[in-house]
Design an enzyme around this catalytic site. Structure first.
Site, PDB file in Angstrom:
ATOM      1  N   CYS A  25      -2.951 -19.613  21.510  1.00 26.97           N
ATOM      2  CA  CYS A  25      -1.567 -20.116  21.423  1.00 26.97           C
ATOM      3  C   CYS A  25      -0.974 -19.876  20.038  1.00 26.97           C
ATOM      4  CB  CYS A  25      -1.525 -21.602  21.770  1.00 26.97           C
ATOM      5  SG  CYS A  25      -2.307 -22.657  20.542  1.00 26.97           S
ATOM      6  N   ASP A  64      -4.898 -14.799  -1.386  1.00 24.00           N
ATOM      7  CA  ASP A  64      -5.550 -15.845  -2.196  1.00 24.00           C
ATOM      8  C   ASP A  64      -4.657 -17.045  -2.509  1.00 24.00           C
ATOM      9  OD1 ASP A  64      -5.357 -13.607  -5.095  1.00 24.00           O
ATOM     10  OD2 ASP A  64      -3.833 -14.975  -4.268  1.00 24.00           O
ATOM     11  N   CYS A  88      -4.892 -20.022  16.035  1.00 23.68           N
ATOM     12  CA  CYS A  88      -5.521 -20.026  17.363  1.00 23.68           C
ATOM     13  C   CYS A  88      -5.379 -18.637  17.980  1.00 23.68           C
ATOM     14  CB  CYS A  88      -4.849 -21.058  18.259  1.00 23.68           C
ATOM     15  SG  CYS A  88      -5.431 -20.973  19.962  1.00 23.68           S
ATOM     16  N   ARG A 129     -15.018 -16.139   0.613  1.00 19.88           N
ATOM     17  CA  ARG A 129     -13.856 -15.806  -0.250  1.00 19.88           C
ATOM     18  C   ARG A 129     -13.183 -17.084  -0.729  1.00 19.88           C
ATOM     19  NH1 ARG A 129     -11.668 -10.841   2.042  1.00 19.88           N
ATOM     20  NH2 ARG A 129      -9.797 -11.063   0.768  1.00 19.88           N
ATOM     21  N   SER A 184      -3.916  -0.482  -5.699  1.00 17.36           N
ATOM     22  CA  SER A 184      -4.394   0.907  -5.660  1.00 17.36           C
ATOM     23  C   SER A 184      -3.530   1.729  -4.709  1.00 17.36           C
ATOM     24  CB  SER A 184      -5.848   0.923  -5.186  1.00 17.36           C
ATOM     25  OG  SER A 184      -5.941   0.293  -3.905  1.00 17.36           O
ATOM     26  N   HIS A 203      -0.306  -9.768   4.329  1.00 14.72           N
ATOM     27  CA  HIS A 203      -1.623  -9.751   4.995  1.00 14.72           C
ATOM     28  C   HIS A 203      -2.163 -11.153   5.274  1.00 14.72           C
ATOM     29  CE1 HIS A 203      -2.099  -5.480   3.161  1.00 14.72           C
ATOM     30  NE2 HIS A 203      -1.328  -5.488   4.218  1.00 14.72           N
ATOM     31  N   GLY A 238      -0.748  -4.065  -9.892  1.00 18.85           N
ATOM     32  CA  GLY A 238      -2.126  -4.358  -9.512  1.00 18.85           C
ATOM     33  C   GLY A 238      -2.513  -3.954  -8.113  1.00 18.85           C
ATOM     34  N   CYS A 258      -8.994 -24.806  18.635  1.00 12.09           N
ATOM     35  CA  CYS A 258      -7.591 -25.269  18.609  1.00 12.09           C
ATOM     36  C   CYS A 258      -7.484 -26.655  19.244  1.00 12.09           C
ATOM     37  CB  CYS A 258      -6.731 -24.271  19.371  1.00 12.09           C
ATOM     38  SG  CYS A 258      -4.996 -24.727  19.463  1.00 12.09           S
TER      39      CYS A 258
HETATM   40  C1  BV8 Z   1      -1.867  -1.313  10.666  1.00 10.94           C
HETATM   41  C2  BV8 Z   1      -6.468  -8.904   4.436  1.00 10.94           C
HETATM   42  C3  BV8 Z   1      -0.941  -0.628  12.765  1.00 10.94           C
HETATM   43  C4  BV8 Z   1      -7.921  -9.036   4.722  1.00 10.94           C
HETATM   44  C5  BV8 Z   1      -6.027  -6.502   4.176  1.00 10.94           C
HETATM   45  C6  BV8 Z   1      -1.598   5.387   7.332  1.00 10.94           C
HETATM   46  C7  BV8 Z   1      -2.449   6.204   6.662  1.00 10.94           C
HETATM   47  C8  BV8 Z   1      -3.832   5.882   6.629  1.00 10.94           C
HETATM   48  C9  BV8 Z   1      -4.352   4.746   7.228  1.00 10.94           C
HETATM   49  C10 BV8 Z   1      -3.490   3.936   7.880  1.00 10.94           C
HETATM   50  C11 BV8 Z   1      -2.134   4.259   7.945  1.00 10.94           C
HETATM   51  N1  BV8 Z   1      -1.547   3.272   8.651  1.00 10.94           N
HETATM   52  C12 BV8 Z   1      -2.477   2.365   9.023  1.00 10.94           C
HETATM   53  C13 BV8 Z   1      -3.664   2.752   8.549  1.00 10.94           C
HETATM   54  C14 BV8 Z   1      -4.897   2.015   8.716  1.00 10.94           C
HETATM   55  C15 BV8 Z   1      -5.062   0.926   7.647  1.00 10.94           C
HETATM   56  C16 BV8 Z   1      -5.093   1.499   6.255  1.00 10.94           C
HETATM   57  O1  BV8 Z   1      -4.118   1.492   5.514  1.00 10.94           O
HETATM   58  N2  BV8 Z   1      -6.294   1.961   5.886  1.00 10.94           N
HETATM   59  C17 BV8 Z   1      -6.488   2.445   4.492  1.00 10.94           C
HETATM   60  C18 BV8 Z   1      -7.808   1.908   3.996  1.00 10.94           C
HETATM   61  C19 BV8 Z   1      -6.447   3.924   4.449  1.00 10.94           C
HETATM   62  N3  BV8 Z   1      -3.989  -0.061   7.728  1.00 10.94           N
HETATM   63  C20 BV8 Z   1      -4.113  -1.044   8.638  1.00 10.94           C
HETATM   64  O2  BV8 Z   1      -5.055  -1.161   9.405  1.00 10.94           O
HETATM   65  C21 BV8 Z   1      -2.979  -2.055   8.676  1.00 10.94           C
HETATM   66  N4  BV8 Z   1      -2.549  -2.270  10.033  1.00 10.94           N
HETATM   67  O3  BV8 Z   1      -1.566  -0.264  10.133  1.00 10.94           O
HETATM   68  O4  BV8 Z   1      -1.544  -1.653  11.966  1.00 10.94           O
HETATM   69  C22 BV8 Z   1      -2.071   0.147  13.253  1.00 10.94           C
HETATM   70  C23 BV8 Z   1      -2.942  -0.498  14.096  1.00 10.94           C
HETATM   71  C24 BV8 Z   1      -3.988   0.270  14.622  1.00 10.94           C
HETATM   72  C25 BV8 Z   1      -4.210   1.608  14.208  1.00 10.94           C
HETATM   73  C26 BV8 Z   1      -3.311   2.203  13.326  1.00 10.94           C
HETATM   74  C27 BV8 Z   1      -2.240   1.474  12.842  1.00 10.94           C
HETATM   75  C28 BV8 Z   1      -3.460  -3.440   8.176  1.00 10.94           C
HETATM   76  C29 BV8 Z   1      -3.878  -3.356   6.752  1.00 10.94           C
HETATM   77  C30 BV8 Z   1      -4.165  -4.777   6.206  1.00 10.94           C
HETATM   78  C31 BV8 Z   1      -5.649  -5.064   6.155  1.00 10.94           C
HETATM   79  N5  BV8 Z   1      -5.919  -6.332   5.484  1.00 10.94           N
HETATM   80  N6  BV8 Z   1      -6.213  -7.725   3.601  1.00 10.94           N
HETATM   81  C32 BV8 Z   1      -8.763  -9.190   3.459  1.00 10.94           C
HETATM   82  O5  BV8 Z   1      -8.185  -9.494   2.391  1.00 10.94           O
HETATM   83  O6  BV8 Z   1      -9.978  -9.045   3.567  1.00 10.94           O
HETATM   84  S1  BV8 Z   1      -5.884  -5.098   3.157  1.00 10.94           S
HETATM   85  C33 BV8 Z   1      -6.590  -5.577   1.619  1.00 10.94           C
HETATM   86  O7  BV8 Z   1      -7.015  -4.364   1.037  1.00 10.94           O
HETATM   87  C34 BV8 Z   1      -5.619  -6.193   0.638  1.00 10.94           C
HETATM   88  O8  BV8 Z   1      -4.734  -7.080   1.245  1.00 10.94           O
HETATM   89  C35 BV8 Z   1      -4.934  -4.952   0.060  1.00 10.94           C
HETATM   90  O9  BV8 Z   1      -3.882  -4.524   0.893  1.00 10.94           O
HETATM   91  C36 BV8 Z   1      -6.047  -3.929   0.105  1.00 10.94           C
HETATM   92  C37 BV8 Z   1      -6.717  -3.813  -1.244  1.00 10.94           C
HETATM   93  O10 BV8 Z   1      -5.853  -3.083  -2.057  1.00 10.94           O
HETATM   94  P1  BV8 Z   1      -5.363  -3.703  -3.474  1.00 10.94           P
HETATM   95  O11 BV8 Z   1      -4.834  -5.066  -3.283  1.00 10.94           O
HETATM   96  O12 BV8 Z   1      -4.512  -2.670  -4.074  1.00 10.94           O
HETATM   97  O13 BV8 Z   1      -6.737  -3.883  -4.291  1.00 10.94           O
HETATM   98  P2  BV8 Z   1      -7.709  -2.747  -4.878  1.00 10.94           P
HETATM   99  O14 BV8 Z   1      -8.938  -3.451  -5.288  1.00 10.94           O
HETATM  100  O15 BV8 Z   1      -7.799  -1.584  -3.953  1.00 10.94           O
HETATM  101  O16 BV8 Z   1      -6.939  -2.225  -6.195  1.00 10.94           O
HETATM  102  C38 BV8 Z   1      -6.747  -3.111  -7.271  1.00 10.94           C
HETATM  103  C39 BV8 Z   1      -5.852  -2.375  -8.260  1.00 10.94           C
HETATM  104  O17 BV8 Z   1      -5.545  -3.282  -9.331  1.00 10.94           O
HETATM  105  C40 BV8 Z   1      -6.515  -1.141  -8.880  1.00 10.94           C
HETATM  106  O18 BV8 Z   1      -5.584  -0.079  -8.886  1.00 10.94           O
HETATM  107  C41 BV8 Z   1      -6.843  -1.593 -10.310  1.00 10.94           C
HETATM  108  O19 BV8 Z   1      -6.752  -0.530 -11.229  1.00 10.94           O
HETATM  109  C42 BV8 Z   1      -5.758  -2.618 -10.569  1.00 10.94           C
HETATM  110  N7  BV8 Z   1      -6.097  -3.670 -11.547  1.00 10.94           N
HETATM  111  C43 BV8 Z   1      -7.313  -4.162 -11.850  1.00 10.94           C
HETATM  112  N8  BV8 Z   1      -7.189  -5.154 -12.800  1.00 10.94           N
HETATM  113  C44 BV8 Z   1      -5.848  -5.280 -13.064  1.00 10.94           C
HETATM  114  C45 BV8 Z   1      -5.147  -4.333 -12.248  1.00 10.94           C
HETATM  115  N9  BV8 Z   1      -3.804  -4.209 -12.271  1.00 10.94           N
HETATM  116  C46 BV8 Z   1      -3.122  -5.031 -13.131  1.00 10.94           C
HETATM  117  N10 BV8 Z   1      -3.727  -5.984 -13.921  1.00 10.94           N
HETATM  118  C47 BV8 Z   1      -5.075  -6.116 -13.921  1.00 10.94           C
HETATM  119  N11 BV8 Z   1      -5.642  -7.037 -14.717  1.00 10.94           N
END
Ligand code: BV8
Length: 244
Positions: A134, A108, A131, A74, A192, A123, A190, A150
């Site tokens: 620590c 990013d 680390c 990435r 989803s 995120h 931007g 570390c």
């Molecule tokens: C947690 C870092 C406690 C790593 C990321 C409640 C309901 C359901 C599920 C859950 C819930 N609570 C928790 C969960 C689980 C999970 C979750 O949400 N799962 C989802 C998939 C259903 N959440 C977690 O695990 C979170 N932690 O809740 O801890 C816990 C612990 C244990 C068990 C339960 C709870 C942690 C979530 C963070 C994960 N890390 N990123 C990495 O980058 O690899 S998430 C990562 O994915 C991003 O950071 C971002 O958040 C997500 C991607 O989404 P978007 O950024 O919106 O991108 P996407 O491509 O999807 O969409 C792009 C959009 O842009 C589109 O709509 C498109 O149309 C639009 N677009 C395109 N071009 C343009 C544009 N818009 C404008 N201009 C343009 N030019």
């Protein structure tokens, strides 16, 4: 893009607002060439694994080198990419409002590269390592070989990003939620709006009476909750909002 896209009421609210919060997702970096996670109906896959599998706490327990390989890849993509008009416009907004909060799901660093300060990185960032013991943080500099262990305690370093199944860093979500509950104008740009708890930020703002505006070429699960939906790319739409 025609300027009548923006309603008079949004122009007025933008001109008068004192407290503004913006939540961004991968879409704001799309025009810089950063691949989004979901777009065109499919989900990013790395070596056969959907991104929310390789970017998960489970994968880090099982195979940290594989997780590092994913984030090294990435960073290799990001290294040559630059902030776009969307990022630059938001950097200007910070000086326009008495209270401006920029919350991002992106790891990013392009908001900061555009000049935005005090960005709440929900995120984490691919430009930092941490680390596992620590929690000492290390900056990752392009062209410089990143550390594996570390320097303080010798334990493994991991990417300083929040993986699926991991809690967000203490206080970070709470700060964003507090600002959302207090803002008058909330922009959702931007994203989803599928990943929680980040997606609850505009819900908190709406519940507290803020005017919520979405900027996205596609509708999202959040669109129905919004007071105004601007269908288009961030780089095209954001400059129109500022132009009054
Ligand atoms: C947690 C870092 C406690 C790593 C990321 C409640 C309901 C359901 C599920 C859950 C819930 N609570 C928790 C969960 C689980 C999970 C979750 O949400 N799962 C989802 C998939 C259903 N959440 C977690 O695990 C979170 N932690 O809740 O801890 C816990 C612990 C244990 C068990 C339960 C709870 C942690 C979530 C963070 C994960 N890390 N990123 C990495 O980058 O690899 S998430 C990562 O994915 C991003 O950071 C971002 O958040 C997500 C991607 O989404 P978007 O950024 O919106 O991108 P996407 O491509 O999807 O969409 C792009 C959009 O842009 C589109 O709509 C498109 O149309 C639009 N677009 C395109 N071009 C343009 C544009 N818009 C404008 N201009 C343009 N030019």
């Amino acid at each position: 893009m025609q300027s009548d896209l923006i309603s008079t009421s949004l122009h007025e609210r933008f001109a008068q607002a004192g407290r503004v919060l913006v939540l961004t997702g991968a879409g704001i970096s799309a025009e810089s060439g950063v691949p989004t996670f979901r777009g065109g109906g499919n989900t990013t896959v790395w070596k056969g694994m959907p991104f929310d599998v390789i970017s998960s706490a489970m994968m880090m327990q099982r195979d940290l080198p594989a997780v590092w390989e994913w984030f090294d890849y990435r960073r290799s993509i990001l290294q040559s990419l630059r902030p776009n008009r969307g990022h630059l416009e938001l950097a200007r907004w910070a000086d326009r409002f008495p209270e401006f909060t920029l919350v991002t799901q992106n790891v990013d660093g392009l908001h900061q590269a555009a000049g935005s300060r005090d960005v709440i990185e929900l995120h984490g960032s691919v430009w930092r390592a941490r680390c596992v013991m620590c929690r000492t943080n290390y900056e990752i500099i392009p062209e410089v070989k990143r550390l594996d262990a570390c320097l303080d305690c010798g334990a493994w370093l991991r990417p300083d990003v929040v993986l699926f199944g991991e809690m967000l860093p203490p206080g970070r979500f709470e700060m964003a939620a507090e600002r959302a509950a207090d803002c008058q104008l909330c922009f959702v740009i931007g994203t989803s709006a599928l990943v929680y708890p980040a997606a609850s930020i505009p819900e908190i703002a709406k519940a507290a009476g803020a005017f919520v505006c979405e900027v996205n070429p596609e509708r999202t699960p959040l669109s129905d909750l919004c007071d105004e939906v601007l269908t288009g790319k961030a780089g095209d739409v954001l400059p129109l909002i500022s132009k009054s």
